[in-house]
Design an enzyme around this catalytic site. Structure first.
Site, PDB file in Angstrom:
ATOM      1  N   ASP A  63      54.964  44.729  26.620  1.00 28.60           N
ATOM      2  CA  ASP A  63      53.587  44.269  26.828  1.00 28.60           C
ATOM      3  C   ASP A  63      53.021  43.679  25.536  1.00 28.60           C
ATOM      4  O   ASP A  63      52.359  42.630  25.543  1.00 28.60           O
ATOM      5  CB  ASP A  63      52.729  45.438  27.305  1.00 28.60           C
ATOM      6  CG  ASP A  63      51.266  45.071  27.455  1.00 28.60           C
ATOM      7  OD1 ASP A  63      50.925  44.411  28.438  1.00 28.60           O
ATOM      8  OD2 ASP A  63      50.464  45.439  26.572  1.00 28.60           O
ATOM      9  N   ASP A  93      58.032  42.300  30.345  1.00 27.85           N
ATOM     10  CA  ASP A  93      56.668  42.184  30.870  1.00 27.85           C
ATOM     11  C   ASP A  93      56.202  40.743  30.703  1.00 27.85           C
ATOM     12  O   ASP A  93      56.797  39.968  29.949  1.00 27.85           O
ATOM     13  CB  ASP A  93      55.724  43.125  30.119  1.00 27.85           C
ATOM     14  CG  ASP A  93      54.439  43.408  30.897  1.00 27.85           C
ATOM     15  OD1 ASP A  93      54.337  42.979  32.058  1.00 27.85           O
ATOM     16  OD2 ASP A  93      53.535  44.059  30.331  1.00 27.85           O
ATOM     17  N   ASP A 113      56.852  47.267  34.563  1.00 26.01           N
ATOM     18  CA  ASP A 113      55.674  47.830  35.232  1.00 26.01           C
ATOM     19  C   ASP A 113      55.178  46.942  36.369  1.00 26.01           C
ATOM     20  O   ASP A 113      54.104  47.176  36.919  1.00 26.01           O
ATOM     21  CB  ASP A 113      54.550  48.112  34.235  1.00 26.01           C
ATOM     22  CG  ASP A 113      54.044  46.867  33.513  1.00 26.01           C
ATOM     23  OD1 ASP A 113      53.977  45.804  34.131  1.00 26.01           O
ATOM     24  OD2 ASP A 113      53.710  46.970  32.317  1.00 26.01           O
ATOM     25  N   HIS A 164      30.246  58.566  50.206  1.00 25.17           N
ATOM     26  CA  HIS A 164      29.112  58.209  51.063  1.00 25.17           C
ATOM     27  C   HIS A 164      29.460  58.371  52.547  1.00 25.17           C
ATOM     28  O   HIS A 164      30.626  58.381  52.944  1.00 25.17           O
ATOM     29  CB  HIS A 164      28.670  56.769  50.798  1.00 25.17           C
ATOM     30  CG  HIS A 164      29.735  55.755  51.101  1.00 25.17           C
ATOM     31  ND1 HIS A 164      30.035  55.331  52.375  1.00 25.17           N
ATOM     32  CD2 HIS A 164      30.587  55.104  50.285  1.00 25.17           C
ATOM     33  CE1 HIS A 164      31.004  54.453  52.335  1.00 25.17           C
ATOM     34  NE2 HIS A 164      31.374  54.296  51.077  1.00 25.17           N
ATOM     35  N   GLU A 210      56.110  37.442  34.402  1.00 28.05           N
ATOM     36  CA  GLU A 210      56.931  38.658  34.467  1.00 28.05           C
ATOM     37  C   GLU A 210      58.383  38.315  34.776  1.00 28.05           C
ATOM     38  O   GLU A 210      59.315  38.882  34.184  1.00 28.05           O
ATOM     39  CB  GLU A 210      56.351  39.605  35.527  1.00 28.05           C
ATOM     40  CG  GLU A 210      55.049  40.264  35.106  1.00 28.05           C
ATOM     41  CD  GLU A 210      54.292  40.880  36.266  1.00 28.05           C
ATOM     42  OE1 GLU A 210      53.388  41.679  36.008  1.00 28.05           O
ATOM     43  OE2 GLU A 210      54.584  40.551  37.446  1.00 28.05           O
ATOM     44  N   GLU A 234      31.596  50.851  43.744  1.00 29.11           N
ATOM     45  CA  GLU A 234      32.948  50.641  44.264  1.00 29.11           C
ATOM     46  C   GLU A 234      33.574  49.403  43.623  1.00 29.11           C
ATOM     47  O   GLU A 234      32.883  48.548  43.047  1.00 29.11           O
ATOM     48  CB  GLU A 234      32.892  50.494  45.789  1.00 29.11           C
ATOM     49  CG  GLU A 234      34.242  50.276  46.482  1.00 29.11           C
ATOM     50  CD  GLU A 234      35.251  51.390  46.248  1.00 29.11           C
ATOM     51  OE1 GLU A 234      35.770  51.466  45.115  1.00 29.11           O
ATOM     52  OE2 GLU A 234      35.527  52.155  47.191  1.00 29.11           O
TER      53      GLU A 234
END
Length: 422
Positions: free
Chosen positions: A124, A9, A75, A230, A50, A303
């Site tokens: 990680d 990672d 990941d 909505h 990464e 949002e």
């Protein structure tokens, strides 16, 4: 042939910003950690970090056994797809790193697999240790590392989950314990027989309760969230990114009335909570006028902020910023330029869920919100991985529903119902 698992990672605090990587080589047969590597690499992007983690992991494995078979788990979907040959590598900073990684072992000896972030905690943690060391002006030292211990602790915690309301794994674990206690009169049935045996008996007795079987205590009525996306705006038919960082558009004429009548006939809504954005408040007030209820605002239901992509179509973003889009699709930690990652959205939606579950226990509440918050609530209730966000369809003015029980379990009861729009 010896088999290794390489988990790698990398991260950047700023993207680009202070960056580091971590990698671990594991014996595939025993699960034993054979070697760890981590390094602070200065200012770089997430993707570069990464890739450097991948190179370091492969080199560590090669040092142990050049003839080994290596299974890489990361990941970063971007790195996995590019190294597997399914995606092209266009970024000039990553091409030489990918070539370096490909030279460590013959391609016939290496396979790649994408894994969720929660299954990559060891690497990680190493990457974060490296970045922490860099912040202090030092390099990572294996003697000071607690990454392996932290990873073990995380795995132990995962085996006995105790998460927040709506955590499906935690609720299922507590339900199994309750079933075992009810059947035997003790709280040690699972530990005495082993988890697999206890799970099998729980499933068997749930299907066909034996004579004398005592049900767990009544958990009472759940907090039920009816999730209303909505109504349509001018941007909806064109499928443009429309988050909390854009123009905050109003409903179109088409979108203004479509959900209200159907919800009014159900007669079950006891409260209404809305995102602060205009399109949700307009939808919520239309429904509230028919039901005779007030509208309460919850900031956590807004949002995602799509940053520089606000107002653009997916195709336009693909043409203008392909690397950034690929990174966003590959990792929930990645954010649009100037925007918000799905990881950040998940944190605030989870906090809002917990507040609302406590405030409306035993009641049915209409939550008027957006695509990402609704998908996130459903994903968390199911215990599904972040990539499931891209596998759900949510139409404008569609209705979904999730119930949250007092024991922390959740039940998804409806998804993307549009029958009232036909």
């Amino acid at each position: 042939m010896r088999e290794f698992i390489v988990e790698a990672d990398g991260g950047s605090r700023g993207n680009p910003g202070p960056a580091g990587y971590g990698s671990v080589v594991i014996d595939a047969a025993t699960g034993e950690t054979l070697m760890e590597a981590a390094e602070y690499i200065g200012v770089a992007t997430n993707n570069v970090a990464e890739y450097k983690g991948l190179v370091a992991g492969l080199k560590a494995a090669h040092q142990l056994d050049p003839a080994a078979s290596v299974h890489v788990r990361m990941d970063s979907k971007l790195v996995v797809e590019q190294m597997s040959g399914r995606w092209k590598i266009k970024h000039p900073d990553m091409k030489p790193l990918a070539a370096e990684a490909a030279r460590v072992y013959p391609s016939s000896q290496v396979t790649y697999e994408w894994i969720p972030r929660e299954k990559n905690k060891h690497a990680d943690r190493l990457a974060n240790e490296a970045m922490d060391a860099g912040k202090r002006g030092k390099q990572w030292s294996p003697s000071a590392s607690t990454a392996e211990l932290d990873a073990r602790a995380a795995r132990s915690a995962a085996e006995a989950p105790a998460g927040p309301p709506g955590d499906a794994a935690a609720g299922a674990a507590r339900a199994r314990a309750a079933l075992a206690t009810s059947r035997t009169g003790t709280a040690t049935a699972e530990s005495a027989e082993g988890p697999e045996s206890a799970d099998a008996r729980a499933a068997q007795n749930t299907a066909t309760p034996p004579v004398g079987w005592a049900a767990p205590a009544d958990l009472g009525a759940p907090a039920t969230f009816v999730l209303l996306r909505h109504g349509e705006t001018a941007l909806t038919p064109e499928k443009r990114f429309s988050g909390s960082g854009g123009s905050d558009p109003s409903l179109s004429d088409v979108g203004r009335e479509r959900a209200a009548a159907a919800l009014a006939t159900r007669g079950t809504i006891q409260a209404i909570v809305s995102s602060p954005l205009k399109r949700c408040q307009e939808t919520a007030h239309t429904v509230a006028a028919r039901l005779g209820l007030d509208v309460h605002i919850e900031e956590g239901l807004r949002e995602t902020d799509f940053g520089a992509w606000e107002g653009l179509t997916f195709g336009e973003v693909r043409e203008r910023q392909p690397e950034e889009l690929n990174a966003w699709l590959a990792s929930p930690k990645a954010a649009p330029p100037g925007g918000e990652s799905f990881t950040a959205v998940s944190r605030r939606v989870s906090a809002a869920r917990d507040r609302l579950t406590e405030a409306y226990a035993g009641r049915t509440v209409l939550l008027v919100t957006h695509v990402t918050p609704i998908k996130t609530l459903v994903r968390l209730a199911l215990g599904a991985p972040p990539e499931s966000l891209f596998r759900m369809e949510l139409s404008a003015a569609s209705v979904s529903a999730v119930a949250y029980y007092a024991d922390g379990n959740a039940s998804v009861r409806l998804l993307n119902d549009t029958s009232h729009l036909r």
